[in-house]
Design a protein around this motif. Structure first.
Motif, mmCIF file in Angstrom:
data_model
loop_
_atom_site.group_PDB
_atom_site.id
_atom_site.type_symbol
_atom_site.label_atom_id
_atom_site.label_comp_id
_atom_site.label_asym_id
_atom_site.label_seq_id
_atom_site.Cartn_x
_atom_site.Cartn_y
_atom_site.Cartn_z
ATOM 1 N N LEU A 15 0.822 -1.206 0.000
ATOM 2 C CA LEU A 15 0.000 0.000 0.000
ATOM 3 C C LEU A 15 0.857 1.257 0.000
ATOM 4 C CD1 LEU A 15 -2.294 -2.002 0.538
ATOM 5 C CD2 LEU A 15 -3.143 -0.448 2.305
ATOM 6 N N GLY A 16 1.937 1.245 0.790
ATOM 7 C CA GLY A 16 2.827 2.397 0.812
ATOM 8 C C GLY A 16 3.457 2.661 -0.538
ATOM 9 N N LEU A 17 3.845 1.585 -1.222
ATOM 10 C CA LEU A 17 4.385 1.716 -2.569
ATOM 11 C C LEU A 17 3.344 2.300 -3.523
ATOM 12 C CD1 LEU A 17 6.369 -1.607 -3.143
ATOM 13 C CD2 LEU A 17 7.233 0.687 -3.597
ATOM 14 N N ASP A 18 2.165 1.715 -3.502
ATOM 15 C CA ASP A 18 1.139 2.073 -4.474
ATOM 16 C C ASP A 18 0.655 3.508 -4.305
ATOM 17 O OD1 ASP A 18 -0.327 1.395 -6.689
ATOM 18 O OD2 ASP A 18 -2.027 0.635 -5.572
ATOM 19 N N ALA A 19 0.597 3.965 -3.064
ATOM 20 C CA ALA A 19 0.041 5.294 -2.810
ATOM 21 C C ALA A 19 0.923 6.415 -3.344
ATOM 22 C CB ALA A 19 -0.185 5.478 -1.311
ATOM 23 N N TYR A 20 2.242 6.190 -3.373
ATOM 24 C CA TYR A 20 3.136 7.307 -3.660
ATOM 25 C C TYR A 20 4.018 7.124 -4.898
ATOM 26 C CZ TYR A 20 1.773 8.951 0.943
ATOM 27 O OH TYR A 20 1.047 9.383 2.010
ATOM 28 N N ILE A 21 4.119 5.896 -5.425
ATOM 29 C CA ILE A 21 5.027 5.693 -6.549
ATOM 30 C C ILE A 21 4.508 6.349 -7.833
ATOM 31 C CG2 ILE A 21 4.069 3.499 -7.420
ATOM 32 C CD1 ILE A 21 6.994 2.561 -7.754
ATOM 33 N N ILE A 22 3.188 6.446 -7.970
ATOM 34 C CA ILE A 22 2.611 7.018 -9.196
ATOM 35 C C ILE A 22 3.109 8.442 -9.433
ATOM 36 C CG2 ILE A 22 0.469 7.796 -10.283
ATOM 37 C CD1 ILE A 22 0.731 4.849 -10.434
ATOM 38 N N ALA A 23 3.231 9.222 -8.348
ATOM 39 C CA ALA A 23 3.653 10.616 -8.496
ATOM 40 C C ALA A 23 5.010 10.721 -9.199
ATOM 41 C CB ALA A 23 3.711 11.292 -7.134
ATOM 42 N N GLY A 24 5.907 9.770 -8.908
ATOM 43 C CA GLY A 24 7.219 9.804 -9.529
ATOM 44 C C GLY A 24 7.246 9.262 -10.943
ATOM 45 N N LEU A 25 6.157 8.613 -11.348
ATOM 46 C CA LEU A 25 6.104 7.993 -12.672
ATOM 47 C C LEU A 25 5.361 8.841 -13.713
ATOM 48 C CD1 LEU A 25 5.260 4.296 -11.670
ATOM 49 C CD2 LEU A 25 7.497 5.310 -12.075
ATOM 50 N N LEU A 26 4.798 9.950 -13.307
ATOM 51 C CA LEU A 26 3.953 10.744 -14.202
ATOM 52 C C LEU A 26 4.631 11.098 -15.529
ATOM 53 C CD1 LEU A 26 2.143 13.192 -11.729
ATOM 54 C CD2 LEU A 26 1.322 11.034 -12.668
ATOM 55 N N PRO A 27 5.882 11.561 -15.527
ATOM 56 C CA PRO A 27 6.491 11.927 -16.816
ATOM 57 C C PRO A 27 6.619 10.739 -17.774
ATOM 58 C CG PRO A 27 7.735 12.858 -14.984
ATOM 59 C CD PRO A 27 6.763 11.883 -14.398
ATOM 60 N N MET A 29 4.563 7.975 -17.672
ATOM 61 C CA MET A 29 3.252 7.404 -17.970
ATOM 62 C C MET A 29 2.470 8.233 -18.985
ATOM 63 S SD MET A 29 2.157 6.343 -14.087
ATOM 64 C CE MET A 29 0.702 5.438 -14.559
ATOM 65 N N ALA A 30 2.612 9.551 -18.906
ATOM 66 C CA ALA A 30 1.790 10.437 -19.729
ATOM 67 C C ALA A 30 1.863 10.114 -21.227
ATOM 68 C CB ALA A 30 2.179 11.896 -19.462
ATOM 69 N N PRO A 31 3.053 9.935 -21.822
ATOM 70 C CA PRO A 31 3.095 9.625 -23.265
ATOM 71 C C PRO A 31 2.413 8.297 -23.607
ATOM 72 C CG PRO A 31 5.243 10.349 -22.484
ATOM 73 C CD PRO A 31 4.409 10.114 -21.274
ATOM 74 N N ASP A 32 2.603 7.286 -22.760
ATOM 75 C CA ASP A 32 2.003 5.976 -23.031
ATOM 76 C C ASP A 32 0.482 6.017 -22.954
ATOM 77 O OD1 ASP A 32 4.419 4.868 -23.457
ATOM 78 O OD2 ASP A 32 4.441 3.565 -21.699
ATOM 79 N N LEU A 33 -0.045 6.915 -22.117
ATOM 80 C CA LEU A 33 -1.496 7.009 -21.955
ATOM 81 C C LEU A 33 -2.088 8.126 -22.810
ATOM 82 C CD1 LEU A 33 -1.790 6.500 -18.074
ATOM 83 C CD2 LEU A 33 -2.071 4.801 -19.876
ATOM 84 N N SER A 34 -1.238 8.752 -23.623
ATOM 85 C CA SER A 34 -1.686 9.842 -24.519
ATOM 86 C C SER A 34 -2.435 10.923 -23.749
ATOM 87 C CB SER A 34 -2.585 9.268 -25.633
ATOM 88 O OG SER A 34 -1.899 8.293 -26.380
ATOM 89 N N ALA A 35 -1.849 11.343 -22.644
ATOM 90 C CA ALA A 35 -2.483 12.351 -21.798
ATOM 91 C C ALA A 35 -1.403 13.234 -21.169
ATOM 92 C CB ALA A 35 -3.319 11.691 -20.706
ATOM 93 N N SER A 36 -1.828 14.358 -20.614
ATOM 94 C CA SER A 36 -0.891 15.239 -19.926
ATOM 95 C C SER A 36 -0.560 14.669 -18.553
ATOM 96 C CB SER A 36 -1.504 16.634 -19.765
ATOM 97 O OG SER A 36 -2.622 16.575 -18.890
ATOM 98 N N GLU A 37 0.538 15.159 -17.969
ATOM 99 C CA GLU A 37 0.904 14.718 -16.624
ATOM 100 C C GLU A 37 -0.187 15.079 -15.620
ATOM 101 O OE1 GLU A 37 4.789 15.661 -15.215
ATOM 102 O OE2 GLU A 37 5.722 15.392 -17.176
ATOM 103 N N GLY A 38 -0.818 16.237 -15.844
ATOM 104 C CA GLY A 38 -1.889 16.646 -14.942
ATOM 105 C C GLY A 38 -3.057 15.680 -14.962
ATOM 106 N N MET A 39 -3.428 15.214 -16.139
ATOM 107 C CA MET A 39 -4.533 14.264 -16.245
ATOM 108 C C MET A 39 -4.158 12.922 -15.633
ATOM 109 S SD MET A 39 -7.085 15.816 -17.499
ATOM 110 C CE MET A 39 -8.156 14.401 -17.847
ATOM 111 N N VAL A 40 -2.937 12.469 -15.882
ATOM 112 C CA VAL A 40 -2.488 11.207 -15.286
ATOM 113 C C VAL A 40 -2.414 11.350 -13.768
ATOM 114 C CG1 VAL A 40 -0.627 9.498 -15.205
ATOM 115 C CG2 VAL A 40 -1.233 10.580 -17.369
#
Length: 387
Positions: A15-27, A29-40
């Motif tokens: 849970l600790g991993l899942d809650a906070y790791i996404i924030a560091g992955l935004l740059p 993830m955004a291209p793969d999801l065809s979305a802005s970092e803000g949307m991700v």
């Protein structure tokens, strides 16, 4: 005791991993999801929002059959992360984060309540501390290691790492005599919500919310804070000092709770230490003094959860799971609110060590509320005493 609780601890790491790791992955993830970092980034909001809602509503009822409920929660959590790892759609990503967050909202408080009920009362503080230690370890050490792994491979590998840890926890709960886990009393939904809304409980949860805003919210901008201090050229070291403090805090707080036997008093001391440490960080003093302040900030921030949970379990012997769930939700919401407020403050031109000064404000308010909570406890004792 550690052997009995290890599945709960591993689950908290996930849970600790899942809650906070996404924030560091935004740059990434955004291209793969065809979305802005803000949307991700809305995925973080989706996770914490689902966590905040499902915990108080479902954790109490789930306590009727804790072994099955914990297994189902971890299974759903795992499926949510699998969907996150393999999706290429922003909509599916958001839905997957809601699913994972909702499952986490059930698992986290229920695992704490069951862990506390699985040991003699004299060891309850240590049990709570160990489960929370898993959450801290996943956040403080797991997230940086996960990000290192992700940079060498793919962001999807980072999410799969969370999934694997969740599967290990699921196997542990499923195969370690889950049928023998103690049940947690579960009043009706209306009674549970009314219980959370009582003045003592609401005050305790509000203190946790404010502490989360200050401690975890400020951590989001720790590199900016360190930029104005003696750690300007070695911010990674400063972050690790904070993390080490957090690890030490959660590992020792349980024993302190069991030894002192007064969680309200312990929380008061923690809030004072947190306030002083933030003010010292704000002054940007000599490096060794600053290092101590960072250590105390991490230790006090993470150690604050266990005594709050112990207070709620003591005050709510018939529905501790719901009270603990509300407290966990408040911690997550506090972190999210602190990050959002920090963003607004930084956008207004405030940055660096001034952020630490501002973060001390909600802690001072929390200390005031907590002193009120202590007076309420004394009043209840006097009322219950025979005349």
């Amino acid at each position: 005791m550690i052997f009995r609780l290890w599945p709960f601890i591993i689950g908290s790491v996930a849970l600790g991993l899942d809650a906070y790791i996404i924030a560091g992955l935004l740059p990434l993830m955004a291209p793969d999801l065809s979305a802005s970092e803000g949307m991700v980034g809305l995925g973080v909001t989706a996770f914490t929002g689902a966590y905040a809602v499902t915990g108080p509503v479902l954790a109490g009822a789930a306590g009727r059959n804790p072994g099955r409920s914990l297994s189902i929660a971890l299974a759903v959590f795992t499926l949510g992360n699998l969907a996150t790892a393999f999706t290429s759609s922003l909509a599916v990503f958001i839905i997957a984060r809601i699913v994972a967050g909702g499952a986490a909202g059930v698992y986290s408080p229920l695992s704490s309540a069951v862990a506390a009920a699985s040991v003699p009362e004299k060891n309850r503080g240590r049990a709570l501390g160990l489960v929370l230690a898993g959450l801290a370890m996943g956040t403080v050490f797991g997230v940086p290691l996960g990000l290192i792994l992700t940079k060498a491979t793919s962001w999807r590998i980072g999410i799969l790492l969370v999934t694997v840890v969740g599967v290990v926890a699921l196997a542990g709960v499923f195969f370690s005599n889950s049928r023998d886990l103690p049940g947690v009393e579960a009043p009706s939904l209306g009674d549970r919500l009314r219980s959370v809304g009582t003045l003592p409980n609401l005050t305790t949860v509000s203190v946790t919310l404010l502490t989360g805003i200050a401690s975890l919210g400020l951590y989001t901008y720790i590199t900016s804070v360190l930029g104005d201090t003696g750690f300007r050229d070695s911010s990674t070291l400063g972050i690790w000092i904070w993390g080490l403090g957090g690890a030490v805090g959660v590992l020792l707080i349980g024993r302190l709770i069991d030894r002192v036997g007064n969680s309200l008093r312990i929380t008061a001391v923690i809030l004072v230490l947190l306030t002083v440490s933030l003010l010292v960080v704000g002054t940007g003093p000599a490096v060794w003094v600053l290092g101590v302040a960072l250590f105390v900030w991490g230790a006090a921030g993470w150690a604050s959860l266990a005594p709050q949970q112990d207070t709620l379990l003591t005050a709510n012997p018939h529905d501790g799971a719901t009270a603990v769930a509300a407290n966990a939700s408040a911690n997550y919401l506090g972190s999210a609110l602190g990050s959002a407020l920090g963003a607004a403050v930084v956008a207004a031109g405030v940055s660096g060590t001034n952020l630490a000064y501002l973060a001390a404000v909600p802690v001072v308010v929390a200390l005031g509320l907590h002193l009120l909570r202590m007076r309420l406890a004394l009043s209840l004792i006097h009322i219950s005493e025979p005349t």
